[in-house]
Design a protein around this motif. Structure first.
Motif, PDB file in Angstrom:
ATOM      1  N   HIS A  13       7.091   1.665   3.903  1.00  0.00           N
ATOM      2  CA  HIS A  13       7.671   1.315   2.611  1.00  0.00           C
ATOM      3  C   HIS A  13       9.174   1.548   2.656  1.00  0.00           C
ATOM      4  CE1 HIS A  13       8.421   1.510  -1.746  1.00  0.00           C
ATOM      5  NE2 HIS A  13       7.447   0.625  -1.785  1.00  0.00           N
ATOM      6  N   SER A  14       9.887   0.785   1.846  1.00  0.00           N
ATOM      7  CA  SER A  14      11.353   0.877   1.855  1.00  0.00           C
ATOM      8  C   SER A  14      11.860   2.206   1.312  1.00  0.00           C
ATOM      9  CB  SER A  14      11.933  -0.255   1.018  1.00  0.00           C
ATOM     10  OG  SER A  14      11.460  -0.142  -0.308  1.00  0.00           O
ATOM     11  N   GLU A  16      12.082   2.744  -1.859  1.00  0.00           N
ATOM     12  CA  GLU A  16      12.506   2.487  -3.239  1.00  0.00           C
ATOM     13  C   GLU A  16      11.503   3.104  -4.201  1.00  0.00           C
ATOM     14  OE1 GLU A  16      14.801   0.606  -4.804  1.00  0.00           O
ATOM     15  OE2 GLU A  16      15.665  -0.730  -3.312  1.00  0.00           O
ATOM     16  N   SER A  17      11.990   3.591  -5.326  1.00  0.00           N
ATOM     17  CA  SER A  17      11.046   4.051  -6.328  1.00  0.00           C
ATOM     18  C   SER A  17      11.629   3.841  -7.718  1.00  0.00           C
ATOM     19  CB  SER A  17      10.716   5.523  -6.119  1.00  0.00           C
ATOM     20  OG  SER A  17      11.828   6.307  -6.467  1.00  0.00           O
ATOM     21  N   VAL A  18      10.756   3.824  -8.690  1.00  0.00           N
ATOM     22  CA  VAL A  18      11.187   3.658 -10.076  1.00  0.00           C
ATOM     23  C   VAL A  18      12.153   4.787 -10.437  1.00  0.00           C
ATOM     24  CG1 VAL A  18      10.393   3.664 -12.462  1.00  0.00           C
ATOM     25  CG2 VAL A  18       9.064   2.487 -10.715  1.00  0.00           C
ATOM     26  N   ILE A  21      15.623   4.228  -9.127  1.00  0.00           N
ATOM     27  CA  ILE A  21      16.331   3.209  -9.901  1.00  0.00           C
ATOM     28  C   ILE A  21      16.848   3.811 -11.207  1.00  0.00           C
ATOM     29  CG2 ILE A  21      16.005   1.079 -11.217  1.00  0.00           C
ATOM     30  CD1 ILE A  21      14.047   0.201  -9.002  1.00  0.00           C
TER      31      ILE A  21
ATOM     32  N   GLU B 364       1.773   6.921  -5.195  1.00  0.00           N
ATOM     33  CA  GLU B 364       0.902   6.568  -6.308  1.00  0.00           C
ATOM     34  C   GLU B 364       1.429   5.305  -6.999  1.00  0.00           C
ATOM     35  OE1 GLU B 364      -0.675   8.774 -10.272  1.00  0.00           O
ATOM     36  OE2 GLU B 364       0.158  10.020  -8.698  1.00  0.00           O
ATOM     37  N   GLN B 366       2.405   2.749  -9.808  1.00  0.00           N
ATOM     38  CA  GLN B 366       2.886   2.843 -11.186  1.00  0.00           C
ATOM     39  C   GLN B 366       2.834   1.466 -11.825  1.00  0.00           C
ATOM     40  OE1 GLN B 366       6.524   5.019  -9.780  1.00  0.00           O
ATOM     41  NE2 GLN B 366       6.627   5.508 -11.935  1.00  0.00           N
ATOM     42  N   CYS B 417       8.494  -2.853  -3.170  1.00  0.00           N
ATOM     43  CA  CYS B 417       8.119  -2.584  -4.567  1.00  0.00           C
ATOM     44  C   CYS B 417       8.373  -1.129  -4.944  1.00  0.00           C
ATOM     45  CB  CYS B 417       6.648  -2.917  -4.802  1.00  0.00           C
ATOM     46  SG  CYS B 417       6.122  -2.537  -6.487  1.00  0.00           S
ATOM     47  N   PRO B 418       9.273  -0.874  -5.914  1.00  0.00           N
ATOM     48  CA  PRO B 418       9.546   0.513  -6.306  1.00  0.00           C
ATOM     49  C   PRO B 418       8.391   1.144  -7.083  1.00  0.00           C
ATOM     50  CG  PRO B 418      10.896  -0.995  -7.577  1.00  0.00           C
ATOM     51  CD  PRO B 418      10.121  -1.825  -6.619  1.00  0.00           C
ATOM     52  N   ALA B 419       7.516   0.317  -7.632  1.00  0.00           N
ATOM     53  CA  ALA B 419       6.379   0.870  -8.368  1.00  0.00           C
ATOM     54  C   ALA B 419       5.177   1.075  -7.438  1.00  0.00           C
ATOM     55  CB  ALA B 419       5.995  -0.042  -9.526  1.00  0.00           C
ATOM     56  N   HIS B 420       5.358   0.783  -6.149  1.00  0.00           N
ATOM     57  CA  HIS B 420       4.317   0.987  -5.140  1.00  0.00           C
ATOM     58  C   HIS B 420       3.032   0.249  -5.482  1.00  0.00           C
ATOM     59  CE1 HIS B 420       6.964   3.994  -3.494  1.00  0.00           C
ATOM     60  NE2 HIS B 420       7.063   4.517  -4.700  1.00  0.00           N
TER      61      HIS B 420
END
Lengths: 326, 441
Positions: A13-14, A16-18, A21, B364, B366, B417-420
């Motif tokens: 995975h890159s 990146e996370s919510v 951001i 996890e 989201q 995807c930042p929300a995985h």
């Protein structure tokens, strides 16, 4: 033997996370917070603190007692909403009104739709527009900004209040007179009346560049929003310079900069494709100028963005990303 | 620097095994050779239990159109023809061969190390030879190679493109085959060029391989009509449609094949096996594999006989490292996690990749925040977020109307995807579902 994990590809995975951001947005808002304190003193800081704290509290309460889910206040999104709400308020607003704004922003603007990602409208703007309609007097009385050296000269802040350049201009045009607009340098740095975060174009541009570099936003919405407002404003001004403001002041005063960089670019409530975002930005720019000049409010950015938020599902349907080989 | 236009991501490259020369991996005790190691119908066995077989001997014959011959990768006796589990846990029919102590090759195979430069076979003979030797594409899809060279009526091949992009993280088998067998690879490409009857072959290679690029460019001067095209490092540079666009600026439309825009694409590993098949008469019985992982002290590139169990590789590297969490056949972006380490290597297996818990960790899930990163990352210009919500609401047909079937499962959406959200998993599921719906009609 230890069992192996199995999943579909991709296996990496890159990163990146919510959360990342949201914290990037918070970092980008720091210059705005600093200029707010610089020009409006510690009143501004109190408004921000109360707004952020109540947003966090309301989100926690709603998640804990109404939705009964795990709390998500650490993801930083409630802080973004709190800061953006505060940046859309005058610094002398009574703090209890700020709390109500936060309740509406988080409770109605965000959580009633199911939380982050599901809200059709920008929560901070929902809060602000609610306050603007409910408390029109308090919401449109702005303190005059302090000089840079006067930050600690407390007490002077409440003494002088006045209208924003936009409101003053509108009044003057109605009365058939004219006013002196702040100099372009003052308007660019933020030495003029207005809400906490909207005054300094410089601070907003710094924050915007940070967001662009971190790829949180793309240029499409800010450029099309500000560009449209500038061009539309210029056309009107060229038609009648007495009736309409010059385009440079149009984009530097009021909330266009703040709206275009931080509010309209909200991921949740803006279109997905590049062309969709351009259309969205143009719509925001047009509506802002229309409301400013022919509506009853002197400022129209909040309404413009909320109206365009409502169009996002349609825009997403109409403006698909360019497909391969199409 | 040439590249494709839409989307793409930059995963960590992790090409840590580039310096490991290709070693010959020892023969297994027992070889499990599946009848279906390629795209298409399984081959039909031509040996029976108890038969003695030599290395390189035909043991299963292609009878359907899309099918490939299977040859014995070892010398020994057929123990049984039975259902066996592959590395992913699926049951397939296999010929199981007990390996004899001494190896004996089929006489027709040229096992000398000399390089045979002169191409004596005609265009048709080359294609027949590829079919006879069971050559399939080694880039991942394992499509029988000879079929690509049987150009359908009304179509015309203009370009031969050789895919040496190797855009998958970790994999270095293409990198190594270029360095260790430069001349053979280029002869293989010349053979393919003759088979296709085109004046020019282009080798597309990502720019993070300066040494192979320099080596190819230097040696390509001695060959006619071979051009090396360095490409920008961006995943999925080696995806067929993206590679064709990067090199020729032509777009293969949705649902069409490369030949529809005058292109034939082959992997550089395939070019090497074509050299061996056509010039040395050697059937496809081995594969070049990268054995790699961050926790591995020593990185390896092996040439391994088909039918060798993965567990042999694991033993050869001294057992799996303590923190191994996933074993992947292929790269980290499109490779598959294996469930059965006793399963054998098949044609097209390109790696055994050991991934640690930390690297393979999935966060996890989201709610989607509609950031559009999946849309920006998609090299096909699709809307993964939209697929996700349509699929979760059971609207498969609507997803298909939004061109779900164009998805090649490259994984860029899930990666970014930042929300995985498990976007690629959901899309894969929907594609299967839609294929089933299609069949029912």
């Amino acid at each position: 033997m230890k069992l192996l994990n199995v999943s579909g590809s991709p296996h990496v995975h890159s990163g990146e996370s919510v959360k990342r951001i949201m914290w990037d947005v918070n970092i980008a808002l720091i210059p705005l917070l600093l200029t707010a304190i610089l020009f409006f003193g510690f009143d501004a800081l109190f408004v921000c603190l109360v707004s952020v704290a109540s947003c966090l509290l309301f989100q926690w309460l709603i998640e804990k007692f109404l939705l009964k889910t795990k709390t998500t206040i650490t993801d930083g999104s409630a802080i973004v909403t709190g800061l953006l709400l505060a940046f859309n308020l005058p610094s002398n607003l009574p703090l209890w009104i700020v709390v109500i704004g936060a309740l509406v922003a988080i409770g109605i603007g965000k959580m009633s739709f199911g939380g982050l990602g599901k809200n059709p409208f920008n929560p901070a703007l929902v809060g602000r527009v609610f306050l603007l309609i409910s408390f029109p007097v308090q919401m449109t009385t702005w303190p005059r900004p302090l000089g840079i050296c006067n930050i600690f000269a407390n007490g002077a802040v409440d003494a002088t209040t006045g209208a924003t350049p936009l409101a003053a201009f509108k009044e003057a045009v109605k009365a058939g007179g004219s006013i002196d607009l702040p100099s372009l340098m003052d308007a660019f740095l933020g030495h003029m009346g207005g809400s906490l975060g909207e005054i300094s174009a410089l601070a907003i541009i710094i924050g915007g560049i940070y967001l662009l570099c971190r790829k949180v936003i793309s240029w499409h919405i800010p450029v099309s929003f500000i560009g449209t407002a500038f061009v539309f404003g210029a056309i009107l001004w060229l038609c009648n310079p007495n009736m309409y403001m010059d385009p440079v002041h149009v984009i530097l005063s009021g909330g266009i900069m703040l709206g275009a960089v931080f509010m309209a670019t909200d991921m949740v409530t803006s279109p997905m494709s590049k062309w969709g975002q351009v259309v969205f930005g143009i719509g925001c720019g047009l509506l802002t100028i229309i409301i400013r000049n022919w509506g009853s409010y002197p400022e129209g950015v909040s309404f413009a963005i909320l109206l365009m938020n409502a169009c996002v599902p349609l825009i997403n349907k109409g403006f698909k990303p360019k497909r391969f080989a199409k | 620097m040439r590249t494709f236009r839409l989307g793409g991501v930059h995963p960590e490259e992790n090409k840590i095994s580039t310096n490991a020369k290709i070693e010959v991996f020892p023969l297994p005790k027992q070889a499990v050779v599946f009848l279906n190691q390629h795209l298409g119908a399984p081959a039909t066995p031509v040996v029976a239990k108890g038969d003695a077989v030599k290395t390189g001997q035909l043991i299963a014959k292609a009878e359907a159109f899309v099918c490939a011959n299977i040859h014995s990768p070892v010398t020994g006796t057929v123990n049984k023809i039975d259902t066996m589990k592959d590395i992913f846990g699926y049951n397939k029919t296999a010929i199981v061969i007990d390996v004899a102590e001494t190896e004996e090759w089929v006489e027709t195979v040229d096992t000398t190390p000399d390089i045979k430069r002169e191409i004596t076979l005609s265009q048709k003979e080359i294609i027949d030879k590829m079919k006879e030797m069971g050559i399939v594409g080694l880039g991942g899809a394992t499509f029988p190679t000879h079929i690509k060279y049987m150009i359908p009526e009304g179509k015309k091949a203009e370009y031969l493109l050789i895919n040496a992009a190797e855009c998958e993280p970790y994999l270095t088998s293409d990198h190594r085959v270029i360095l260790d067998h430069t001349e053979e690879v280029l002869i293989g490409i010349s053979v393919l060029r003759k088979a296709l009857g085109v004046p020019k072959a282009y080798i597309g290679i990502e720019n993070n391989k300066p040494e192979p690029i320099a080596r190819l460019q230097e040696m390509a001067k001695q060959f006619e009509g071979i051009e090396v095209v360095p490409l920008k490092v961006k995943y999925p540079q080696g995806a067929e449609k993206q590679l064709i666009y990067s090199i020729t600026r032509r777009c293969v439309p949705s649902g069409k094949l490369p030949i529809d825009v005058g292109c034939v694409v082959n992997n550089i590993g395939t070019a090497f096996s074509v050299y061996e098949a056509v010039q040395k008469n050697k059937p496809l019985i081995e594969t070049i594999m990268t054995v790699t992982g961050k926790s591995l002290g020593q990185q390896h590139n092996y040439v391994v006989r088909i039918g060798t169990p993965f567990s042999d590789l694991a033993n050869a590297i001294g057992g799996l490292p303590e923190d191994t969490c996933k074993i992947i056949s292929g790269g980290t972006m499109m490779g598959k996690a294996i469930v059965n380490i006793d399963g054998p290597i098949v044609k097209g297996t390109s790696s055994m990749l050991l991934i640690s818990e930390k690297e393979a960790y999935r966060f996890e899930e989201q709610d989607c925040i509609r950031c559009g990163k999946c849309v920006k990352a998609c090299p096909m210009g699709l809307e993964p977020y939209l697929f996700s919500s349509l699929i979760n609401n059971g609207k498969f047909q609507e997803a298909a109307d939004n061109h779900l079937m164009d998805c090649m499962e490259c994984g860029c959406c899930l990666f970014s995807c930042p929300a995985h959200k498990p976007l690629t998993d959901e899309i894969r599921l929907a594609k299967t579902k839609l294929r089933q719906m299609q069949q029912k009609k």
